[in-house]
Design a protein around this motif. Sequence first.
Motif, short mmCIF file in Angstrom:
data_model
loop_
_atom_site.label_atom_id
_atom_site.label_comp_id
_atom_site.label_asym_id
_atom_site.label_seq_id
_atom_site.Cartn_x
_atom_site.Cartn_y
_atom_site.Cartn_z
N VAL A 56 1.04 -0.85 -0.12
CA VAL A 56 -0.35 0.03 -0.38
C VAL A 56 1.42 0.75 -0.26
CG1 VAL A 56 -1.38 -1.37 1.49
CG2 VAL A 56 0.11 -0.11 2.13
N GLU A 57 0.41 2.55 -0.65
CA GLU A 57 1.60 3.51 -0.60
C GLU A 57 -0.06 4.48 0.38
OE1 GLU A 57 3.38 4.16 -3.33
OE2 GLU A 57 3.69 2.42 -3.64
N PRO A 58 1.72 5.28 0.79
CA PRO A 58 1.53 6.20 1.93
C PRO A 58 0.58 7.27 1.83
CG PRO A 58 3.32 5.93 1.91
CD PRO A 58 3.32 5.33 0.40
N PRO A 59 -0.63 7.59 2.23
CA PRO A 59 -1.09 8.99 1.53
C PRO A 59 -0.48 10.17 1.53
CG PRO A 59 -1.44 8.78 3.53
CD PRO A 59 -0.88 7.22 3.85
N PRO A 60 -1.29 10.75 0.53
CA PRO A 60 -0.36 12.04 -0.26
C PRO A 60 -0.27 12.82 1.65
CG PRO A 60 -2.13 11.42 -1.67
CD PRO A 60 -2.66 10.67 -0.03
N ASN B 47 3.09 -0.22 5.39
CA ASN B 47 2.80 -2.16 5.15
C ASN B 47 2.83 -2.92 6.58
OD1 ASN B 47 2.31 -2.27 1.97
ND2 ASN B 47 3.62 -0.93 2.16
N THR B 48 4.12 -2.11 6.82
CA THR B 48 4.03 -3.54 8.14
C THR B 48 2.63 -2.99 9.03
OG1 THR B 48 6.37 -2.96 8.15
CG2 THR B 48 5.56 -3.80 10.02
N ALA B 49 2.92 -1.30 9.37
CA ALA B 49 1.19 -1.59 10.39
C ALA B 49 0.05 -2.03 9.52
CB ALA B 49 1.34 -0.11 10.22
N TYR B 50 0.26 -1.82 8.44
CA TYR B 50 -1.16 -1.95 7.77
C TYR B 50 -1.62 -3.71 8.22
CZ TYR B 50 -4.80 -2.72 4.25
OH TYR B 50 -5.69 -3.11 3.44
N ARG B 51 -0.79 -4.42 7.30
CA ARG B 51 -0.60 -5.29 7.38
C ARG B 51 -1.28 -6.07 8.82
NH1 ARG B 51 -2.69 -6.68 3.16
NH2 ARG B 51 -0.75 -5.52 1.29
N MET B 52 -0.48 -5.90 9.90
CA MET B 52 -0.78 -5.65 11.07
C MET B 52 -2.44 -5.83 11.80
SD MET B 52 2.03 -7.54 12.61
CE MET B 52 0.89 -7.26 14.65
N ILE B 53 -2.49 -4.27 11.47
CA ILE B 53 -3.39 -4.09 11.80
C ILE B 53 -5.62 -4.12 11.14
CG2 ILE B 53 -5.50 -2.46 12.59
CD1 ILE B 53 -2.33 -0.63 13.09
N ALA B 59 -3.33 2.13 10.16
CA ALA B 59 -2.13 2.10 9.93
C ALA B 59 -1.73 3.77 9.67
CB ALA B 59 -2.28 0.93 8.59
N CYS B 60 -2.21 4.33 8.93
CA CYS B 60 -1.53 5.08 9.27
C CYS B 60 -1.42 5.98 10.09
CB CYS B 60 -2.39 6.18 7.78
SG CYS B 60 -2.40 5.90 6.30
N GLU B 61 -2.45 5.88 11.01
CA GLU B 61 -1.85 6.85 12.14
C GLU B 61 -1.16 6.13 13.02
OE1 GLU B 61 -5.83 6.90 14.12
OE2 GLU B 61 -6.55 8.27 12.67
N ALA B 66 4.41 6.52 15.26
CA ALA B 66 5.47 5.77 15.40
C ALA B 66 6.57 6.40 14.84
CB ALA B 66 5.17 3.87 14.06
N PHE B 67 6.90 7.11 13.80
CA PHE B 67 7.40 8.39 13.69
C PHE B 67 7.85 9.18 14.59
CE2 PHE B 67 7.28 6.69 9.03
CZ PHE B 67 8.73 6.28 8.97
N LEU B 68 6.74 9.79 15.22
CA LEU B 68 6.49 10.51 16.30
C LEU B 68 7.51 9.58 17.55
CD1 LEU B 68 3.16 12.18 16.22
CD2 LEU B 68 5.31 13.60 16.32
N SER B 69 6.68 9.07 17.72
CA SER B 69 8.14 8.14 19.29
C SER B 69 9.76 7.53 18.26
CB SER B 69 7.19 6.70 19.04
OG SER B 69 5.84 6.82 19.70
N ALA B 70 9.36 7.72 17.09
CA ALA B 70 11.41 7.37 16.85
C ALA B 70 11.97 8.81 17.00
CB ALA B 70 11.22 7.05 15.76
N TYR B 71 11.72 9.61 16.71
CA TYR B 71 11.94 10.91 16.66
C TYR B 71 12.27 11.43 18.65
CZ TYR B 71 13.30 16.19 16.18
OH TYR B 71 13.16 17.09 16.48
N ARG B 72 11.22 11.14 18.67
CA ARG B 72 11.11 11.69 20.35
C ARG B 72 12.96 10.51 21.01
NH1 ARG B 72 5.31 10.79 21.26
NH2 ARG B 72 3.77 12.47 20.41
N GLY B 73 12.86 9.02 20.56
CA GLY B 73 13.13 8.49 21.29
C GLY B 73 15.04 8.08 20.53
N ILE B 74 15.29 8.94 19.49
CA ILE B 74 16.43 9.47 18.71
C ILE B 74 17.67 9.19 19.44
CG2 ILE B 74 16.59 11.52 17.45
CD1 ILE B 74 17.12 8.37 15.21
N LYS B 75 17.36 9.94 20.43
CA LYS B 75 19.31 10.58 21.00
C LYS B 75 18.75 8.20 21.31
CE LYS B 75 18.65 15.07 21.25
NZ LYS B 75 18.66 16.15 22.21
N LYS B 76 18.27 8.20 22.63
CA LYS B 76 18.37 6.67 22.75
C LYS B 76 19.22 6.02 21.72
CE LYS B 76 15.18 7.84 26.25
NZ LYS B 76 13.54 7.50 26.47
#
Lengths: 328, 210
Positions: A56-60, B47-53, B59-61, B66-76
Amino acid sequence: MKCGQIQKMLPACLDGILSKTENALVEKHLEACDSCRAAFGEYQHARQLIRNLEAVEPPPGFAQRVMARIEEEEGKKAGILRKLFYPLHIKVPIQAVVTIGVAVLAIQAYRSVEPRKETSPQFEITASSGQREEPAKEEDRQKEAVRPAKKQLPTSDVIPKTGEGIKRDAMTIPPPASAPPVETRLREEKATVPPAQIPGSAAAPREAEKAEFAAAGKKVKMEAKTTVPGPSPKAASLQKKTEIGLTLQAVNPASAGEKVQAILQEIGGERIERIRLGEKEIVTADLNPRRVPELVGHLNTIGEMKENPRLSQFTSASISIRIEIFKK
Amino acid sequence: MSGMSHHIESGSRPAEDVDRMVVARCQKGDVQAFESLVRKYQKKMLNTAYRMIGDYQDACEVTQEAFLSAYRGIKKFRAEATFTTWMTGIVLNQARNRLKQMKTRSRYESVSLDVPVESPEGMITREVASEDCSASEQLEKKDTARMIQDCLNDLDPEFREVVVLREIQGYSYDEIRGILDLPEGTVKSRLFRAREILKGILKKRMGGQG
């Protein structure tokens, strides 16, 4: 090997992680067993289906939204930091401005109040305390009229018994006679005060007397305060007084000295001292400059003034008077 | 949408080195560097999230969180793992949490079978496999992809995640061990069991197809 054992090895075989021996065993079994071969085919098919799933593609604008969230979060962090440090940026100038403002106001207030302190404290004190102290002071004054000069002797007058030396209170020693006489000038209304207002005489105006007595009473108190050792604001202000030197010739300097002392007490003199130097008497005191003409008038009744002081405007509330009495 | 594609991705050494350099910049507070990582891995993580959920919007949310969490924890983040395996672990954690929330929510909200479900393939309706319907009829009605996703959804999350990691994302056993923090033997046995169950589910759903 039984089918059950072979089928358990099929997923690993699919991944290619079996040993060569195991792999050979499985391949040999699959060639001979239809059901196990079918099962292996099902595994392969399932895996193929999963692997063939379309990504699946990410939304725009997905990445932009993520970054917007991150930047929003960064902004909040910066906001928190700003909140923590913002007061330092804004309050310091405000505090500085307020401090400077208060300092300026204080200086202006001090400047505006200072002249009043110099010119009017006696009036203020008199006005506030005169009414209460009036009866006692009037009584004192009458006593003083009967026996002048007695009251101050124990506290401030030091008269040498043998004439061999002069003992004087350091606090009350007047400056050298070389101090230039200060020009004095009194207001006309004060100059018209009768020179010999002896307490108890019915001729003296009652109201003027009251004020005078009240002032005298207050000054007695102030005198007591100034004799306390150690610097005080009052003492400091007294040290800055201007001085007037007067010379009086009398037949009996000792008697004249006593009279002068009594007069000074009567007209509100403070820190009155009388010193005898052979036949010469020196009386010093602090006096309200407005009383100087009154003093001069009294002195003229006691003896002969060598010269009348030139009266000019006094700015200070009190001046030092030094009267030297010589034998005529 | 492009056609079916095999999207097992295998990281290469130079790519990992580049990621490490970018991560190092992120750790120094370079937001733009993190943006490059988001752009690079957004599809893989989604895709990982979508196949899991199994739900595109969720999955988008989840991926965003997840990216926000990664950004917060990037220093660790330490270089013991690659950025992709570390990031995938975060996505899986977020996905597990979302699945728990969805499970709790579904206890109180009965989902109508007539309400269409949003998916990248379009709005489709839920349908329950019926013993009465033939496999060929079902396949005709349903999108193949959605069917397979449903099969995946039927797996327990612990089996689903090893299937997703191995078959869809193409991670090695060692990488899966690192992502899930499990012994390699457990990873293997879980994967074998997951394949067995999935085969059974697919057979049941798709009948003699394939």
